[in-house]
Design an enzyme around this catalytic site. Structure first.
Site, PDB file in Angstrom:
ATOM      1  CG  HIS A  25      -1.724   1.280   1.332  1.00  0.00           C
ATOM      2  ND1 HIS A  25      -2.349   1.853   0.244  1.00  0.00           N
ATOM      3  CD2 HIS A  25      -2.007   2.088   2.398  1.00  0.00           C
ATOM      4  CE1 HIS A  25      -2.984   2.949   0.634  1.00  0.00           C
ATOM      5  NE2 HIS A  25      -2.788   3.120   1.934  1.00  0.00           N
ATOM      6  CG  HIS A  36      -0.010   6.910   1.775  1.00  0.00           C
ATOM      7  ND1 HIS A  36      -0.268   7.490   3.002  1.00  0.00           N
ATOM      8  CD2 HIS A  36      -0.889   5.889   1.656  1.00  0.00           C
ATOM      9  CE1 HIS A  36      -1.259   6.846   3.604  1.00  0.00           C
ATOM     10  NE2 HIS A  36      -1.649   5.873   2.802  1.00  0.00           N
ATOM     11  CD  GLU A  56       9.209  -1.793 -23.342  1.00  0.00           C
ATOM     12  OE1 GLU A  56       9.779  -2.865 -23.085  1.00  0.00           O
ATOM     13  OE2 GLU A  56       8.573  -1.598 -24.398  1.00  0.00           O
ATOM     14  CG  HIS A 115      -5.712   6.889   0.482  1.00  0.00           C
ATOM     15  ND1 HIS A 115      -6.614   6.447   1.429  1.00  0.00           N
ATOM     16  CD2 HIS A 115      -4.517   6.364   0.859  1.00  0.00           C
ATOM     17  CE1 HIS A 115      -5.991   5.706   2.332  1.00  0.00           C
ATOM     18  NE2 HIS A 115      -4.710   5.641   1.990  1.00  0.00           N
ATOM     19  CG  ASP A 120     -15.575  -5.267 -35.619  1.00  0.00           C
ATOM     20  OD1 ASP A 120     -14.817  -6.168 -36.023  1.00  0.00           O
ATOM     21  OD2 ASP A 120     -16.175  -5.303 -34.537  1.00  0.00           O
ATOM     22  CB  SER A 126     -13.252  -9.068 -39.251  1.00  0.00           C
ATOM     23  OG  SER A 126     -13.478 -10.079 -38.288  1.00  0.00           O
ATOM     24  CG  ASP A 173     -17.789  -4.566 -30.844  1.00  0.00           C
ATOM     25  OD1 ASP A 173     -17.940  -5.436 -29.964  1.00  0.00           O
ATOM     26  OD2 ASP A 173     -16.987  -4.711 -31.786  1.00  0.00           O
TER      27      ASP A 173
END
Length: 505
Positions: free
Chosen positions: A127, A129, A152, A202, A269, A404, A464
């Site tokens: 975690h 900060h 990259e 946070h 597509d 496609s 889509d």
């Protein structure tokens, strides 16, 4: 030894005092000092936890070492660490220290860490900060995700490559860390590919299979966040392949809609655009999978199938060298026809299951579908608005093309044998992945150069898939996104015009 026996063994005083626990405690103190220099755990903030790796203990039963809360992370020693059972019960608490130290307290992040352990079988959780992880959530106060592509360092994130779009969910902050537990758990469930969750204003939670994996990914995430912040300062868009200028989309006033203007060329597509996704996933793919053996046995000696087998042999050889799951060796022809076919079937089934976009598979599928269409065992499906729109565009002099991931043969079959008849007369050409990956900008550059337009903006691309839309837009094409029944959700604030029917074009 029973499961309870294993738990008793790793929770015994001898084990708690042993080398495995001691080494993990020492590792966390070392990492905290490092992360302090990076600005990830300053001001007593942030935290680290890792499982006690021991080959003799199942990962689910391994102990958990966790840094304390509210302490100077760069000054911690092994004796400051908490030891928890695999279920989160505290087995060892550090002794109090004299003033001005505060009484010892296990990390406030403990419930959140346990969610990553339980839901992702993590080996370590960090975690941070770090300033980058905080500021990046402020670039768009309404965003529920951070997205970036074509960088990259994305390759350092588990399950991602350079061309992929990295998506990190963002949850809202709260006054107390423990109050974030359920929001973090929901984000983990909603984003199965994610290895991190951002907390607005946070920081970030990052997990990995081991401490090395968690550390590596945390470093890559912070790099990418900093890159996004700097690109934002330059007015550049980190979420597009070209990282060009940020395009500010303006909503239409009063909720009005306008039709997309005609272009000289339209590139469509198939899956989710002209044709329901369910037709591909529920009809075409199962047909190819179920008829691989029959097709190979009936056509084994033909030139076309021998060419397919040659391509498959080459692909499988590469897969074996790269350790691709599901790849099995294909014996030489001397082993006999049935032995070769059995190996081919096993490989093809694995490729289909993984939905791999590779030429060898697409070519074989196209030939299998060709037989199915010719025998009337298959019939192409398009949305009801497609035939009339294709006819209208054709009559107006607009050239229409298909792009496609399926082979060009498969594309011609879908439009040649539809429930509305043969629609190929309305189409001017077909593009497949031989021009490039559909999520790469250079593919659309090549298409625009092939069509001979004066400028790419004379081409309208309809898809889509958000990542394809981003890549095409970066190449200068006009883009709209098709919203059809069964299509996947789009990112919030994606910035593209959407249509539900070709009649809107």
């Amino acid at each position: 030894m029973t499961a309870n026996g294993v738990n008793m063994a790793v929770t015994s005083q001898a084990y708690l005092d042993g080398s495995h626990v001691k080494q993990t405690k020492s590792l966390i103190t070392e990492l905290c000092r490092l992360f302090y220099t990076l600005g990830w755990v300053s001001g007593t903030g942030g935290s680290i936890t890792a499982k006690v790796h021991d080959d003799s203990v199942p990962k689910s039963d391994q102990l958990i070492i966790m840094s304390p809360s509210g302490v100077q992370k760069e000054r911690m020693v092994e004796e400051d660490m908490y030891v928890l059972s695999s279920t989160g019960d505290i087995l060892f608490s550090p002794l109090p220290k004299p003033y001005p130290h505060k009484p010892p307290k296990c990390s406030d992040c403990a419930p959140l860490f346990m969610k990553a352990y339980d839901k992702r079988n993590a080996g370590a959780v960090i975690h941070s900060h770090g300033m980058e992880s905080c500021l990046v959530t402020m670039l768009d106060p309404l965003a529920k995700e951070f997205r970036i592509t074509h960088m990259e360092m994305i390759k350092g994130i588990q399950g991602h490559g350079y061309y992929d779009e990295l998506v990190v969910p963002i949850i809202e902050n709260s006054a107390h860390e423990r109050d974030l537990t359920e929001a973090l758990a929901a984000a983990i469930d909603a984003y199965p590919k994610a290895t991190a969750v951002l907390v607005r204003n946070h920081g970030i939670y990052v997990w990995g299979d081991s401490w090395i994996s968690a550390k590596t990914q945390a470093e890559c995430y912070h790099y990418l966040f900093e890159a996004a912040i700097k690109l934002h300062q330059l007015g550049m868009d980190w979420s597009t392949p070209s990282h060009g200028p940020i395009q500010r989309s303006k909503p239409l006033l009063g909720g009005q809609t306008t039709k997309t203007p005609f272009k000289r060329c339209i590139v469509l597509d198939i899956e989710g655009t002209t044709t329901p996704i369910s037709f591909v996933t529920d009809v075409l793919f199962p047909y190819a999978r179920d008829n691989v053996r029959r097709h190979l046995e009936e056509t084994f000696d033909t030139d076309a199938t021998q060419d397919d087998i040659k391509l498959l042999r080459s692909q499988v050889q590469d897969d074996l060298q790269n350790g691709v799951a599901g790849a099995v060796p294909i014996p030489s022809d001397d082993a006999g026809k049935q032995e070769v076919i059995a190996a081919l079937v096993a490989n093809v089934e694995g490729m289909i299951k993984s939905d791999r976009k590779i030429t060898s598979l697409k070519q074989l599928q196209g030939h299998i579908w060709c037989t199915g269409f010719e025998k009337s065992e298959l019939k192409g499906v398009v949305f009801d608005d497609v035939p009339g729109s294709l006819e209208k565009w054709h009559a107006s002099g607009v050239k229409v093309y298909i792009y496609s991931s399926g082979s060009r043969l498969a594309q011609r079959l879908v439009f040649g044998y539809t429930d509305h008849g043969d629609l190929r007369n309305y189409l001017c050409g077909f593009f497949d992945t031989t021009v490039g990956n559909k999520k790469e900008t250079k593919s659309y550059v090549q298409i625009s150069e092939s069509l001979g337009v004066n400028k790419p903006s004379e081409i309208l691309f309809v898809t889509d898939i958000f990542q394809e839309a981003v890549a095409a837009k970066a190449a200068g094409l006009e883009v709209v996104i098709s919203v059809r029944p069964g299509n996947g959700p789009l990112p919030e604030n994606h910035g593209f015009r959407t249509i539900k029917s070709f009649y809107e074009i």
